[in-house]
Design a protein around this motif. Structure first.
Motif, PDB file in Angstrom:
ATOM      1  N   HIS A  16     -11.552 -35.497   1.517  1.00  0.00           N
ATOM      2  CA  HIS A  16     -11.864 -34.317   0.700  1.00  0.00           C
ATOM      3  C   HIS A  16     -13.239 -33.793   1.106  1.00  0.00           C
ATOM      4  CE1 HIS A  16     -12.423 -32.462  -3.585  1.00  0.00           C
ATOM      5  NE2 HIS A  16     -12.282 -31.546  -2.633  1.00  0.00           N
ATOM      6  N   ILE A  17     -13.256 -32.601   1.696  1.00  0.00           N
ATOM      7  CA  ILE A  17     -14.481 -31.953   2.143  1.00  0.00           C
ATOM      8  C   ILE A  17     -14.803 -30.825   1.171  1.00  0.00           C
ATOM      9  CG2 ILE A  17     -15.596 -30.702   4.028  1.00  0.00           C
ATOM     10  CD1 ILE A  17     -13.509 -31.967   5.909  1.00  0.00           C
ATOM     11  N   THR A  18     -15.998 -30.874   0.572  1.00  0.00           N
ATOM     12  CA  THR A  18     -16.373 -29.877  -0.427  1.00  0.00           C
ATOM     13  C   THR A  18     -17.581 -29.077   0.046  1.00  0.00           C
ATOM     14  OG1 THR A  18     -15.658 -31.410  -2.175  1.00  0.00           O
ATOM     15  CG2 THR A  18     -16.965 -29.506  -2.845  1.00  0.00           C
ATOM     16  N   GLY A 205      -3.242 -30.217  -8.477  1.00  0.00           N
ATOM     17  CA  GLY A 205      -2.041 -29.847  -7.736  1.00  0.00           C
ATOM     18  C   GLY A 205      -2.181 -30.059  -6.242  1.00  0.00           C
ATOM     19  N   VAL A 206      -3.335 -29.674  -5.685  1.00  0.00           N
ATOM     20  CA  VAL A 206      -3.551 -29.825  -4.246  1.00  0.00           C
ATOM     21  C   VAL A 206      -3.606 -31.296  -3.856  1.00  0.00           C
ATOM     22  CG1 VAL A 206      -5.181 -29.416  -2.362  1.00  0.00           C
ATOM     23  CG2 VAL A 206      -4.693 -27.603  -4.003  1.00  0.00           C
ATOM     24  N   MET A 207      -4.283 -32.107  -4.660  1.00  0.00           N
ATOM     25  CA  MET A 207      -4.357 -33.539  -4.356  1.00  0.00           C
ATOM     26  C   MET A 207      -2.980 -34.197  -4.455  1.00  0.00           C
ATOM     27  SD  MET A 207      -7.189 -34.443  -3.229  1.00  0.00           S
ATOM     28  CE  MET A 207      -8.910 -34.002  -3.119  1.00  0.00           C
ATOM     29  N   GLU A 212       1.369 -36.600  -1.289  1.00  0.00           N
ATOM     30  CA  GLU A 212       2.749 -36.582  -0.794  1.00  0.00           C
ATOM     31  C   GLU A 212       2.766 -36.583   0.733  1.00  0.00           C
ATOM     32  OE1 GLU A 212       7.047 -36.099  -1.178  1.00  0.00           O
ATOM     33  OE2 GLU A 212       5.501 -36.640  -2.631  1.00  0.00           O
ATOM     34  N   ILE A 213       1.912 -35.751   1.332  1.00  0.00           N
ATOM     35  CA  ILE A 213       1.845 -35.705   2.792  1.00  0.00           C
ATOM     36  C   ILE A 213       1.358 -37.039   3.352  1.00  0.00           C
ATOM     37  CG2 ILE A 213       0.699 -34.620   4.768  1.00  0.00           C
ATOM     38  CD1 ILE A 213       0.563 -32.040   3.073  1.00  0.00           C
ATOM     39  N   ALA A 214       0.325 -37.604   2.706  1.00  0.00           N
ATOM     40  CA  ALA A 214      -0.248 -38.865   3.186  1.00  0.00           C
ATOM     41  C   ALA A 214       0.734 -40.022   3.103  1.00  0.00           C
ATOM     42  CB  ALA A 214      -1.512 -39.202   2.387  1.00  0.00           C
TER      43      ALA A 214
END
Length: 282
Positions: A16-18, A205-207, A212-214
């Motif tokens: 996670h890049i912020t 939602g994004v996480m 799911e992708i991970a």
């Protein structure tokens, strides 16, 4: 590692890049262009994660390029001014190419990059998000190719990418006018996958999507990204040939077997991570 423009957290195979300068509306200063590719390439080359999420802090995603950080001192000597003028074109070309590469690394890295956008995504912000794989937003989000409004032609990546994401006529109107496109419209034209009520709901939602992708086989996801990008830029015939060649060399029957067994047993799959990218010795 401490960065000027970003915070980085890696856990559960998600990086996670912020963007971390909310008081400056996360404007893109000199450090931004050096730090972003350094972060992305470190994650990718060392296989530190299976997914990257880019989000922001504060009311706006980013105000885009901080032009003041690139201002030059006035040259008064005529000879020096002439020399500077002759070099200006080549210097500017190299300068822009460096910025372009800073965003192309998002597209070129092996793993998916998800963008989570709140508030304004202005100028260079549009260059950034169009280089990502998937885009999500809050209800108050908007984008604008602001360069047009200040007499510039956007040059860091918007034009070659946005017309591959939305209809050509819609993209042309957006860039010719420099108008704001609100989140609801951006979702309707396909630029945003989903719009959430607020930042908290969006990040949850994004996480969830990132998790799911991970959970999928990393090599399969890498292949999907590679094929999607290749197919976007090539003919159907060339793309079909490339995917056949790719699978002939990269298909792993053990991963397929593990994925099928894990699904049947309703458990997470035990997949092999992507290997680190080795430096060439010589």
């Amino acid at each position: 590692m401490v960065y000027t423009c970003f915070n980085v957290d890696i856990s559960n195979n998600i990086a996670h890049i912020t963007l971390s300068r909310p008081d400056k509306r996360n404007s893109m200063i000199t450090e931004f262009w050096n730090e972003l590719p350094e972060i992305i390439q470190d994650i990718d080359r060392n296989a530190r994660a299976r997914v990257i999420v880019i989000s922001s802090s504060g009311p706006h995603f980013t105000s885009g390029l901080d032009v003041s950080s690139f201002s030059q001192t006035e040259i008064t000597d005529p000879a020096a001014r002439m020399t500077a003028r002759l070099r200006a074109g080549a210097d500017f070309y190299g300068f822009v190419k460096n910025m372009q590469d800073s965003f192309s690394c998002l597209e070129n890295c092996r793993i998916p990059v998800l963008a989570a956008i709140q508030g304004g995504c202005i100028g260079g912000g549009v260059d950034l998000i169009t280089a990502c794989d998937i885009r999500y937003a809050t209800q108050d989000a908007f984008i604008t190719v602001f360069e047009t409004n200040i007499g510039m032609t956007a040059d860091v990546g918007t034009f070659p990418r946005i017309t591959k994401l939305i209809a050509d006529g819609v993209a042309r109107e957006l860039v010719y006018t420099g108008r704001r496109m609100l989140a609801e419209e951006a979702q309707k034209v396909g630029l945003f996958n989903q719009v959430f009520e607020d930042h908290t709901a969006m990040m949850a939602g994004v996480m969830s999507v990132a998790q799911e992708i991970a959970s999928k086989a990393p090599l399969a996801v890498m292949g999907c990204k590679r094929m999607m990008n290749y197919s976007r830029d090539h003919t159907v015939s060339d793309s079909l040939d490339y995917i056949a060649i790719w699978n002939a060399g990269m298909l792993q029957r053990e991963e397929i077997s593990e994925a099928m067994t894990a699904n049947a047993e309703k458990r997470p799959g035990n997949f092999v991570d992507l290997p680190p990218i080795k430096n060439v010795i010589g």
